[in-house]
Structure formats: C-alpha cells, structure tokens
Design an enzyme around this catalytic site. Structure first.
Site, PDB file in Angstrom:
ATOM      1  N   THR B 158       0.871  -1.193   0.000  1.00 36.06           N
ATOM      2  CA  THR B 158       0.000   0.000   0.000  1.00 36.06           C
ATOM      3  C   THR B 158       0.906   1.241   0.000  1.00 36.06           C
ATOM      4  O   THR B 158       1.364   1.667  -1.050  1.00 36.06           O
ATOM      5  CB  THR B 158      -0.958   0.018   1.214  1.00 36.06           C
ATOM      6  N   LYS B 184       4.113  -6.788   3.990  1.00 33.46           N
ATOM      7  CA  LYS B 184       3.846  -5.392   3.623  1.00 33.46           C
ATOM      8  C   LYS B 184       3.576  -4.621   4.923  1.00 33.46           C
ATOM      9  O   LYS B 184       3.121  -5.183   5.916  1.00 33.46           O
ATOM     10  CB  LYS B 184       2.680  -5.261   2.665  1.00 33.46           C
ATOM     11  N   THR B 195      -0.209  -2.278  10.618  1.00 33.28           N
ATOM     12  CA  THR B 195      -0.937  -2.660   9.399  1.00 33.28           C
ATOM     13  C   THR B 195       0.055  -3.389   8.629  1.00 33.28           C
ATOM     14  O   THR B 195       0.739  -2.854   7.765  1.00 33.28           O
ATOM     15  CB  THR B 195      -1.409  -1.562   8.478  1.00 33.28           C
ATOM     16  N   GLU B 285       6.807   5.136   7.421  1.00 31.04           N
ATOM     17  CA  GLU B 285       6.453   6.312   6.629  1.00 31.04           C
ATOM     18  C   GLU B 285       7.369   7.486   6.998  1.00 31.04           C
ATOM     19  O   GLU B 285       7.422   7.909   8.146  1.00 31.04           O
ATOM     20  CB  GLU B 285       4.970   6.630   6.816  1.00 31.04           C
TER      21      GLU B 285
END
Lengths: 413, 413
Positions: B158, B184, B195, B285
């Site tokens: 993602t 992932k 996640t 991130e």
C-alpha cells in the site's frame, strides 16, 4: 520561545484582579535564555495554605522531589520558578541545587526553607546553576509587586508561544473571592501530566486538606485530560495557594470537605484549570487545530478516558486532523487498539454534528462534503458512542503537523 | 504507493528459492489503484498446514474474523490478498464480501471454502467490491506459477516504498528445506501488530499445532517488537504455511513441539520474521533512521519491553533522532513515563558505544561530539540499563519526520 504565536492563541489576555497576599517579581538571571526574564519569585503572605499535584514520572526532577518533601507542612511563603533548565536527571548536583535555591530565597525573604516551593522547566540533564539566583534574589525581594500576572506568566515560558492566564471569582459569605492561575506548557504534554507548570492562587481561606482534595479532583478533568504528544515530563507541577486574605473581610475559613462552599470553589477552580489546560493544548507545538474528543457509552468512565486518550494520542488521527481529512477509519483503529471493551457493531462516530459511522459501518447518510466542512474549522469535535454502557470522558488534544517535527527536531541547538 | 523509495531500503532483493507446493499469480483488479497489481492468489498443495497470528484490535477487519474462524481446521489450499481496501469496519457488507470472496476462489480452484485464507489492506470503512475478484479469478488460477516471489510482494503493497522478502534454509534429516516470507507494512505499525501482512511458507512437513506454537513465539520478538507510530491496525495478519513437500524427499513430519528439529525450524523462522519486521520499520512512513532500542537490567523481560516501547513510541525521542540530536534527556523522560519499576539514580544510557548518562546524571566523561557522531549514522542503537534486575528486551523503530506528517495528512486523497 517561538517568535510565531500559535494561531489558536486567545485573542486577548483576561483582566487579572489582584489577590491579596500574593505579589510577584521577575528577573533575567541568564539561566539559559538571554534578553528575557527567566525567574519568577512569588511572595505569599504568612499562613498561606498550599496543595500540589506532581508528575507520576519515575524519573521526577529535583524540584518535584523537593516540593513533595515539604508539602505535608501545608503552608507556603514563596514560590521560585525558573525556565531554561528543568534540573531533572541531575543527580546529586540537582539535589544540591534545590537545597541551595531554598537557602537563597530563605535568606532573602527571612522565611523557613520548608515553606519555599520550587519549580524548574527547560532542558533535562544539565546541572542548574543555582548560584545565579543569589545574584538576583535581593532585587526580586525588593521589586515584589512590580511584576503583573502577565509578567509572571511570561517568565515561566519555554517553547510556549504565548503566556497563559485564567481567572474566576465567586461569592463566599457575601464576599467576592478570586481564583487566578497561570501556566506554561506546549510540548511533552500528556496525562499524568505534561511539561506543564501551573500555579493557581486564591484569597479564599481554605485549609490545606480541602485544598488538596479539590485540586486533585479537578486535575483529573483538566490537566490530566489533555495530551499534545503522549510524552510525560519529569517536572510537571500544579500548585494551588490560598492566602486566606478574604478571612479579614468576613469570609469564614473552609476547613471541611463537606462544607457546601467547597463545591462553589471547586467549580470555579475547575473553570480556571480547564481554561489553562485548553490554552496549553492550543499552544501545542505546531498546533493548528484544537480537538475535543468525547467518548460515551463506555463500560466505565475510566474505560472511556482510556479510549479517548488512545484516539487523542494516535499520530494517524492527529495527522488526519492536520490534513483536514475526515478519516474516521483511523478513529475506529484507535478505538480498537485501546484494548478496552468495545463492540465494533455498536460503534457510532461523529465529526461535529455529522455522524460518519454507526453499527459497525459507514453511516448510510454519510456525506464526505459535510464531514470535510467540519474538518476545516479551527476546533474539531470528535464524538464516539460505544453503545455498551454509561461511562464517559472528554479529553483535548491538537493536530500533529510538520511544525511539531521541526520544533522538536531542533530543540537543543 | 510512494514514488520515492525509503533511503533505508535494502540495496537488493534476496534470491528466493522455489518452495514446492506454493505457486503465485497476481492481477490488477482495480480495487482502488490503477496501473498496478492489487490482487495476489497463492495456490497451496493439498494437505498444507497453516498457523496464524492476528491483530488484537477490538475492531478487527472482516478478513481477520474470517481467518480466525477457519484456523482451527489447520489446513489451507489458497491465500487471496488484496491491497487498496482493508474491508475493515464494513459491517454486514464486509462479512458478505469475505463470504463472496471465498466462494469465488472455492469455485475457481475447486477447493473447500474453509481452506481459503483472505487478507485485505488499505482504506478502512469502504465496502470491498468482492465481485471484482470474480472478474480475475479464472485468470489467476490459469496463471498460477507465472508470478515470482517479488511479484507477490509487490501486489500486496500500500504505502510501502519497496517490496519485502526474506528467505532461509535449514537441513532437516539431511535434506534442505526452505522458509520464504513476504510482508507489507509502512504505517499504522505498532506491537500487537501493525498494518502489516506477512505470509511465510515452507516445504518442511510440520503439524499445525507445532506451526502455531513456533509462529506465536517468534511473533513476540519480531513483528510484535516493532513500532512506527504506536498505531495498531484492524487488519494485521501473519500466516505461516507448511506444504510438507519435503516429506517426499525423506524428511519426516515434525508433529511434536519437543522434536529437536523444532528448534532448528524456529531459529530459521525467527531469522525470516525478524528480517521482514526490520524491513517494515525501515519502510516506516517518512523514515530516515533505523533505531534499535535495547533495555536491560529491568525487573522482568515484560517490564523491559514496556520501557523499550515507551522510548520507541515517544514522539520527542523520535523527532530528536530525526534531528540527529543526542537528546538523552528525552530517553530519561520516556523511561520515567513508562510507569514501570525504575530507579533514577541507577539508570545508565548509551547512544551507540557512547555512555551519555549514569547514576542519575550526565556521564562525567560525556562528549557531545562523540554522541552527535552516533546520531549522524543511519542505524541508531540506544541502550538503557536500569540496574535493578535481569529483564531485557529489544525493539525497533524509526525516526519521526516531516514526511510522516505529509504522507499521513494526505493519505485518502
């Protein structure tokens, strides 16, 4: 101290009435900053009662340890606060520095050391040069009364972008008594408590035991219900001083917790403390949005508060608010991760008045446009109904912006 | 999917050996993204054993509920994964979507629905258009074997900036068996879990009970020891499939946890899982630094892990790392706020090999220059010795940068 004032800052400062028995003086002792005041000395009239609530950190600062050590005496004559150095994690040097600070103030004010309260805020781990207080102590005593409430609030600022003040008055026995408070804090703000200092003063005559009880109760729904970054400081201190000066005007002393006047004072104190707590969040480092998170229908009030804090501390919720994105999926995530009783299929979520989710899925009448409009406001109310009980809680936070990272990636240099 | 690859990405992908009994095909079903693959179908040979560990979120996604529901069967024939939509908080529609997905795969592969594992990752709260799987199912079955491990890892991304793969081989009964894993995850990463989706495969013949035990044990020190942002997803899923194909080459089935070969497999599995966990953190991130936090001398291992996570989740520690600032005072703060047994005056802290604090204060030999040099590296080891016991733990995280805020303030649009 930032040069840009938070966009959430109050448009004006409140008019702060005098409180008999409380005076201030400030000085620039050059603890760390130059060109600004960094020391506040408050002088309190004899017999002033005191109550305190402190950080729950296992690594509490030397001044926190000092205050806790003398709190059982129940009386205060002076409060010395410095900004620029927290005197935290400074070992034996830190302990020596608080002892020396108390000695300096005791000598300059001719009052007992165990009635001198100390608070420090700023960098952790640097020895505090207490001797710098000696250089300004006599001046601070001589200048008592020359500093205003605003001056006092300014002297204790660190990364704050504006000084924080609040005031309330109540009638006791037909006389007006006043509660004034100041606070500092902008980062390392989390329940139990924050790098926050707050000092609240009243002329009401209140016994130390009553003072301590109502301070503790109100802390839970004010300073312990805010979070900027989930980080809890070593130095958090809230002190509440009651000079009792109103007794001379005929206000009888409040010495029992079940005195009906206690509730009156508690309510006014709650207003002052909640106002200051909100001002701290609104000065959250890099904050652009003020977020109120209400959780209801939880198994208990405590469970509701844990869920509210899980939402308030979620970086993904906070960045979504910063991006004005009505990303309620992240609120679901934060409810889920709290580990508290919850039933996905009974959960309902509102942004402002817009219900975005209900019964475990997106609201059938969901309007992205309506939800987005709420997100563009300066104050964002997020409401969660768990639908399983009657527990409720409200906490406040701010958004997480690039400026937060900028401020904190470059704090010491 | 970002266009800029994380600077912490591995320089190359590992060579992934084939695993007999496992084939892949991928497709672009247009769930949310266009111009990329977003569906992975893995076909598993008959008799494949399966184990799983799932999110502890109280708001778990529909596919998580599905997998938990069939896990007790212990066998798997297929794994269907999509990116772009998490099918989380989708209520009855979500439940219907997983049922329909299983039906589609069951019909295309002629295998029982309770041997079909499902995982979804992406936006929360949007109904998953399961019918899109029907459009690609026959092609996915016909194309089995045409997708490589790298293709499989790419289809499940993602906000990941690179695909994540790891492999290990061990000798069992004189034969080489292989463990391959893909994963992932880049945001909403926190213990219990992230996640993150991870799928691990082996040709070793291992009974479901043994598989479940060693998967659970290794999750604690790999996927449950990483955090990017303290946010736990509704969709976390780790599945471990053992086709047992090596049995045909003479490897006897491992059906007891006290079989000495269990330890051999567990160690290799730990290597694969820890490698994948590190790759997830390194794709955190906005991450620019990989941070290893080791806590020792705690009252217990559990207490050490809580303290390590308090440090790893502190926005102030993470922004200091981003700013290459050796701000050990924030480490002290994070130890203090963890609420675990600690004695300020016994605490010692290292950045790399540089001891910055000891016995409750700054190390007498502290060198800002030496500490700053450590902070300029890409990998930052932070070590804390509490000096009160023998408990220890290691967790991994990344720094908190402006890019994190940027990515997450604009995720849905």
């Amino acid at each position: 101290m930032s040069t840009t004032v938070s966009p959430l800052a109050p448009k004006s400062y409140p008019d702060m009435p005098d409180i008999e028995g409380v005076t201030f003086a400030t000085a620039g002792a050059g603890i760390k900053y130059s060109g600004r005041t960094d020391v506040l000395l408050a002088s309190l009239s004899e017999g002033t009662a005191v109550a305190g609530v402190f950080t729950k950190s296992k690594c509490s600062s030397a001044p926190v340890d000092w205050c806790k050590g003398i709190l059982s005496e129940g009386h205060a004559r002076a409060l010395l606060v410095n900004s620029g150095n927290a005197n935290a994690f400074t070992g034996k040097k830190g302990k020596a520095a608080v002892a020396r600070s108390a000695e300096i103030v005791s000598s300059a004010m001719s009052c007992p050391e165990n009635e001198i309260y100390l608070a420090s805020t700023g960098v952790i781990g640097e020895p505090l040069p207490a001797e710098k207080f000696a250089g300004v102590a006599d001046d601070l005593v001589a200048a008592q009364g020359q500093a205003s409430w605003l001056d006092a609030a300014k002297a204790i600022m660190t990364t704050d972008t504006y000084p924080k003040l609040a005031t309330a008055t109540v009638e006791l026995d037909g006389e007006t008594v006043t509660i004034n408070g100041i606070a500092k804090g902008a980062g390392m703000i989390a329940p139990d408590m924050a790098t926050m200092l707050s000092f609240v003063f009243t002329d009401a005559p209140i016994a130390p035991g009553v003072l301590q009880t109502i301070l503790g109760q109100n802390t839970e729904t004010s300073f312990n219900a805010i979070t900027v970054d989930s980080d809890t400081s070593t130095s958090d201190t809230v002190l509440f001083f009651a000079t009792g000066a109103a007794e001379k005007r005929g206000v009888e002393a409040v010495s029992e917790i079940d005195d009906p006047r206690t509730d009156v004072i508690r309510a006014a104190l709650a207003d002052v403390m909640t106002d200051l707590a909100h001002q701290i969040v609104k000065d959250g480092e890099g904050a652009r949005k003020f977020v109120q998170i209400s959780v209801e229908g939880a198994e208990s009030d405590q469970s509701a508060k844990r869920i509210a804090l899980s939402i308030a501390n979620s970086p993904l919720v906070k960045t979504a608010v910063a991006g004005e994105d009505a990303n309620w999926g992240r609120v679901v995530m934060a409810v889920g991760k709290a580990g508290e009783p919850a039933d996905r299929d009974r959960l309902a979520i509102w942004f402002g008045d817009v219900r975005v989710a209900m019964e475990g899925e997106r609201d059938p009448g969901y309007s992205e446009e309506a939800a987005s409009a709420v997100m563009k406001e300066e104050t964002i109310p997020i409401r969660v109904d768990l639908g399983i009980g009657t527990g409720e809680a409200i906490v406040w936070t701010c958004d997480l912006t690039k400026q937060y990272v900028e401020i904190n990636g470059d704090y010491r240099s």
